[in-house]
Design a protein around this motif. Structure first.
Motif, PDB file in Angstrom:
ATOM      1  N   UNK A 102       0.641  -2.544   1.857  1.00 45.15           N
ATOM      2  CA  UNK A 102      -0.008  -2.003   0.661  1.00 45.15           C
ATOM      3  C   UNK A 102      -1.207  -1.144   1.054  1.00 45.15           C
ATOM      4  N   UNK A 103      -1.502  -0.202   0.191  1.00 42.04           N
ATOM      5  CA  UNK A 103      -2.653   0.660   0.412  1.00 42.04           C
ATOM      6  C   UNK A 103      -2.891   1.539  -0.792  1.00 42.04           C
ATOM      7  N   UNK A 104      -3.980   2.290  -0.756  1.00 41.95           N
ATOM      8  CA  UNK A 104      -4.355   3.097  -1.919  1.00 41.95           C
ATOM      9  C   UNK A 104      -4.022   4.579  -1.747  1.00 41.95           C
ATOM     10  N   UNK A 105      -3.216   4.894  -0.718  1.00 42.28           N
ATOM     11  CA  UNK A 105      -2.836   6.294  -0.505  1.00 42.28           C
ATOM     12  C   UNK A 105      -1.363   6.343  -0.139  1.00 42.28           C
ATOM     13  N   UNK A 106      -0.594   7.093  -0.934  1.00 43.31           N
ATOM     14  CA  UNK A 106       0.847   7.222  -0.681  1.00 43.31           C
ATOM     15  C   UNK A 106       1.231   8.694  -0.796  1.00 43.31           C
ATOM     16  N   UNK A 107       2.036   9.185   0.161  1.00 47.45           N
ATOM     17  CA  UNK A 107       2.487  10.570   0.120  1.00 47.45           C
ATOM     18  C   UNK A 107       3.780  10.689   0.932  1.00 47.45           C
ATOM     19  N   UNK A 108       4.726  11.483   0.441  1.00 44.36           N
ATOM     20  CA  UNK A 108       6.012  11.606   1.142  1.00 44.36           C
ATOM     21  C   UNK A 108       5.988  12.750   2.155  1.00 44.36           C
ATOM     22  N   UNK A 109       4.968  12.746   2.987  1.00 46.00           N
ATOM     23  CA  UNK A 109       4.824  13.772   4.024  1.00 46.00           C
ATOM     24  C   UNK A 109       4.176  13.140   5.240  1.00 46.00           C
TER      25      UNK A 109
END
Length: 298
Positions: free
Chosen positions: A212-219
């Motif tokens: 888990x974390x507070x930053x998600x990006x598909x790159x």
């Protein structure tokens, strides 16, 4: 030995054209010549291969069985002749291939340009996509794929491996400390990509751990940028993080739980003989990508 091939071309042409006249036109022979060859073939096999009428020619049950084998035999002979011709002249023609976007940009495309410089009679088109392409339907000669292969109808050759690293910046680790067990990852901000879990190895068992974390990006590039800025811990393949690790911009973590390497595959449609242009490229990529890794572990 040559007797076994006599009449095969004529037989296959009649079977596919449903006509002795049309078969003759295709082969540049008279109708009578085609008919004689087929009759001799039937006599040698002691089997009737065609039903004949004034308007139509069709295969008998024995003819259908024999046609399937003859068609494959002629295809194999044609492939063998093509392969010999290509070997004599060197690789030429056009190669169409696909590769995953980042892996393709980083590792495949530079090798392709070097390869093209060495083979001026070849033209190459590369499509970068993370979607699995139907190679046969889209006329693709070769695809680069990562990890486990699903399609058993394709041929594949293992080119190299890729390693997943868990790492973080020295600044982040000074502020938050280093995790030493998988359970301790819960205390950290994990930078997330498309999937909600990371791959690890515990002893003999492969494990998918939800993080888990507070930053998600598909790159991957965006995740790398966030990790370099000290936002959190990231798991990325070697081609993203090898250089930052060498420069100590990122520190590898949890190496005792590092997942087994994933395979990098060259995948191509099933056929008896791989075209020379493709086999030469696959050999080139295998040699170019097979270099060992030299990043540190922590």
């Amino acid at each position: 030995m040559m007797k076994i091939y006599q009449g095969l071309e004529e037989f296959v042409a009649v079977a596919e054209k449903h006509s002795f006249t049309a078969a003759g036109a295709q082969l540049g022979l008279s109708t009578a010549q085609v008919s004689r060859q087929v009759q001799r073939l039937e006599q040698r096999l002691n089997s009737k291969l065609f039903y004949r009428s004034t308007r139509h020619v069709s295969l008998t049950e024995a003819g259908q069985l024999y046609y399937q084998h003859c068609r494959r035999a002629l295809d194999h002979l044609q492939d063998a002749e093509n392969s010999l011709g290509q070997w004599q002249q060197g690789p030429q023609g056009h190669i169409k291939l696909t590769a995953p976007v980042t892996y393709g940009e980083t590792l495949i495309a530079p090798q392709l340009s070097d390869f093209a410089l060495q083979h001026e009679r070849l033209s190459i088109s590369l499509e970068l996509t993370n979607q699995q392409v139907d190679l046969v339907a889209q006329g693709v000669d070769l695809a680069i794929r990562l990890g486990k292969l699903e399609d058993s109808s394709l041929r594949a050759r293992r080119l190299a491996d890729r390693t997943q690293y868990v790492c973080a910046s020295p600044d982040y680790l000074r502020r938050r400390g280093s995790p030493h067990t998988l359970a301790e990852l819960r205390q950290h901000n994990c930078l997330l990509g498309t999937l909600p879990y990371w791959r690890f190895q515990e002893g003999r068992e492969s494990r998918l751990l939800k993080v888990e974390g507070r930053f998600r990006v598909n790159s991957g590039k965006a995740l790398l940028d966030a990790a370099l800025k000290g936002m959190g811990i990231v798991q990325l393949p070697d081609y993203y993080v090898e250089e930052p690790i060498r420069q100590r911009q990122l520190i590898p973590l949890l190496s005792q739980y590092q997942a087994h390497d994933e395979a990098v595959w060259a995948v191509f449609p099933q056929r008896e003989f791989l075209p020379l242009k493709v086999s030469v490229l696959v050999d080139y990529l295998a040699e170019a990508l097979a270099g060992g890794k030299s990043v540190g572990a922590g």
